[in-house]
Design an enzyme around this catalytic site. Structure first.
Site, short mmCIF file in Angstrom:
data_model
loop_
_atom_site.label_atom_id
_atom_site.label_comp_id
_atom_site.label_asym_id
_atom_site.label_seq_id
_atom_site.Cartn_x
_atom_site.Cartn_y
_atom_site.Cartn_z
N ASP B 145 0.86 -1.19 0.00
CA ASP B 145 0.00 0.00 0.00
C ASP B 145 0.89 1.24 0.00
O ASP B 145 1.47 1.58 1.03
CB ASP B 145 -0.91 0.01 1.24
CG ASP B 145 -2.00 -1.05 1.17
OD1 ASP B 145 -1.79 -2.07 0.49
OD2 ASP B 145 -3.06 -0.85 1.79
N LYS B 208 -6.77 3.27 -3.56
CA LYS B 208 -7.23 3.28 -2.17
C LYS B 208 -7.45 4.72 -1.75
O LYS B 208 -6.67 5.60 -2.13
CB LYS B 208 -6.17 2.58 -1.32
CG LYS B 208 -6.38 2.60 0.17
CD LYS B 208 -5.33 1.74 0.89
CE LYS B 208 -5.31 1.98 2.38
NZ LYS B 208 -4.26 1.24 3.07
N LYS B 244 -10.18 0.13 -2.80
CA LYS B 244 -10.13 -0.05 -1.34
C LYS B 244 -10.42 1.25 -0.62
O LYS B 244 -9.55 2.10 -0.51
CB LYS B 244 -8.76 -0.60 -0.92
CG LYS B 244 -8.60 -0.74 0.60
CD LYS B 244 -7.27 -1.35 0.99
CE LYS B 244 -7.04 -1.30 2.49
NZ LYS B 244 -5.71 -1.79 2.88
#
Lengths: 293, 308
Positions: B145, B208, B244
């Protein structure tokens, strides 16, 4: 042209706010003369859930407040109620009390609040103890609030029953979810308005109106309710509540007293909803000499 | 060859023509997702699906091996009282905790995701970010991430941000790359859309919303905007990108609204943890409490669920 009378819509009290019931339902109880008392929220199980969430959220800060400060806040409720006495008398009369009975009920309610306000910083001293033990320990017991307490208010009393059950419970640092009297709900909601203007933090007292039969099972099975106080008089209902309470071993207390009596108050209403925590504190005990404690 | 060129062209078009966003329109559309009522068996199914999409996250300075191991145990044993529960999709930790998480999750299907690139601010030189990423990958991270350089993005240095994402993507190897836009710092939905397009074109496998360190974190409006970017890219290229939302999704009800939105914008293909994740730490317990409520018929207390 005659004026169209406005019938008040009484809303419920959850987390320091006055929402309508989530279900959108209401009922209109009538008094002896057949007059509609008002539009009252017919709360649902989801309202019970929301109220318990609000009450749980408030437990931490309410129980950690200094006892003296809780006393001040309770006293403030009495002051605010004194200021709105006329409205309560009027509502009690509307619900079927005589003027004299209504006035004495409101006065008694105020006095009872002051009584429990006084207890806030004193009950701990009475119920706590230092215990004699036969080992090198300083052993003492203190009272701790149970947490979220569900209260089913007496059916035949609008104000004094509610006040007599709620005040000792919050006095001891618990938060409450109250199911108000189904037939006589007016004072419960007006009392919520008093609470709202008297420094009681949101969520400490949550008041729901509606069908007790519908809400009591949800409240008594709820895993996040720590204790129940039953103010009703139906032994079958009490039995059902006790059975439901087994689920998470809630403590259940049932009181059936004439709350209008001046002595229908006392320390045990506070101490019942306290858990006793006993602490064994090791102490130095050199050569059999007595300790410094 | 011709086809490749066509794709290249449509990519260029997307990058330079990121559409502007009608904020009021987005709000209205999002409000409609929230009116869906999901009950009964569908609700149970959706709750289990949501559980399976969670990236159980701990990203705190005070994280310890013990905390990470406990979380990994929870990832595999969400609530043993309930039979047939799925596991969560992944655990999300700092690079220094990847090895611990990896060994704790041995013999399970739960992935280990690691934040990297000087999370959460991203204020470090590229060399440091690459080293951070390589370290996490070498420790065994299945997913990375990364955060984008929001300062550069807001200054209009899009190619800087693009190159950075592309470089990190290279460093990831087989690990899937999630690109955190930190939408709370991007200020407008137009920027969110532009950053989404940029990240997708630079090689993101997932986009995300947030680090969880900045408020506001994930909102339905922002997520909807990003889902639309994924949809447009899919329609132009046929390639799926994952989504996400992270931070601020702590109730089952809200999670279900997100699932409705994903289904209605992108379709059923995205309704698996391969393409959709929730970055959350407290959502799992709320979903579990809802499932227990459905099972037992009574409202639950956090007292009977693991601490997270």
């Amino acid at each position: 042209m005659s004026r169209l009378e406005i019938v008040k819509t009484y809303k419920i009290y959850i987390g320091g706010q006055f929402p309508r019931t989530e279900s959108g339902r209401y009922y209109s109880p009538v008094n002896k003369e057949g007059k509609v008392l008002g539009n009252i929220c017919l709360s649902s199980r989801k309202d019970v859930r929301n109220a318990v969430v609000a009450a749980r959220k408030a437990v931490g800060s309410w129980s950690e407040r200094s006892a003296f400060n809780r006393g001040q806040i309770l006293y403030r409720i009495a002051e605010m109620l004194e200021g709105r006495k006329a409205q309560f008398v009027e509502e009690l009369q509307f619900q079927g009390s005589s003027k004299q009975a209504a006035e004495s009920e409101v006065n008694l309610a105020i006095d009872r609040i002051v009584y429990y306000a006084g207890w806030c910083d004193k009950y701990q001293v009475i119920v706590s103890s230092v215990n004699p033990v036969a080992s090198s320990h300083f052993n003492f017991s203190v009272a701790e609030p149970m947490g979220v307490v569900g209260i089913i208010a007496p059916e035949n009393s609008s104000l004094i029953g509610l006040v007599s059950l709620v005040l000792p419970v919050i006095c001891g640092g618990n938060t409450v979810v109250v199911l108000a009297s189904e037939k006589l709900p007016l004072c419960a909601v007006t009392f919520a308005e008093v609470l709202h203007s008297s420094d009681v933090p949101g969520g400490v007292i949550n008041i729901l109106t509606g069908s007790t039969d519908e809400m009591a099972p949800t409240l008594s099975t709820h895993m996040d309710v720590n204790a129940l106080v039953y103010g009703g008089s139906d032994p079958l209902k009490l039995k059902e509540i006790q059975e439901n309470a087994v689920l998470n071993v809630k403590r259940v207390f049932a009181y059936s007293t004439d709350w209008k009596k001046a002595d229908a108050q006392g320390l045990h209403y506070i101490s019942d909803v306290q858990e006793i925590k006993t602490i064994w504190h090791p102490i130095e005990n050199v050569g059999g000499a007595t300790s410094n404690y | 060859m011709q086809m490749k060129k066509d794709i290249q062209q449509s990519i260029d078009q997307l990058l330079f023509n990121s559409p502007t966003i009608d904020k009021v329109g987005v709000e209205e559309r999002v409000a409609r997702f929230q009116t869906r009522s999901i009950k009964g068996d569908s609700k149970l199914q959706a709750l289990k699906m949501a559980l399976n999409m969670i990236d159980l996250t701990t990203l705190e300075g005070k994280d310890s091996p013990g905390k990470v191991q406990q979380m990994c145990y929870k990832a595999m044993h969400l609530h043993d009282e309930l039979p047939n529960l799925p596991t969560v999709a992944a655990v999300c930790v700092y690079p220094s905790m990847v090895k611990i998480a990896k060994s704790a999750l041995l013999n399970s299907k739960v992935n280990v995701a690691s934040v990297s690139t000087a999370f959460p601010s991203g204020q470090a030189p590229l060399a440091v970010k690459l080293a951070d990423t390589t370290f996490a990958v070498n420790e065994g991270a299945d997913e990375i991430d990364m955060v984008i350089s929001r300062g550069k993005f807001l200054a209009g240095e899009y190619s800087f941000v693009f190159d950075e994402i592309a470089a990190i993507k290279d460093a990831c190897g087989n690990a899937r790359l999630k690109v955190i836009l930190e939408t709370g710092e991007l200020l407008t939905l137009d920027n969110v859309r532009k950053a989404s397009d940029l990240a997708i074109l630079a090689g993101a496998d997932f986009i995300k919303t947030s680090t969880g360190k900045i408020q506001p974190a994930a909102t339905m409006q922002v997520t909807y905007t990003m889902l639309m970017a994924i949809k447009d890219y899919y329609e132009a290229t046929g390639k799926m990108i994952g989504m996400k939302p992270a931070g601020g999704i702590s109730t089952s009800k809200l999670a279900l609204h997100y699932l409705v939105m994903v289904k209605e914008v992108l379709g059923n293909a995205w309704l698996s943890n391969e393409w959709f994740r929730f970055g959350a730490s407290s959502l799992a317990n709320d979903v579990l409490m809802q499932l227990m409520k459905a099972e037992t018929g009574v409202y639950q207390s956090p007292d009977y669920f693991s601490i997270d």
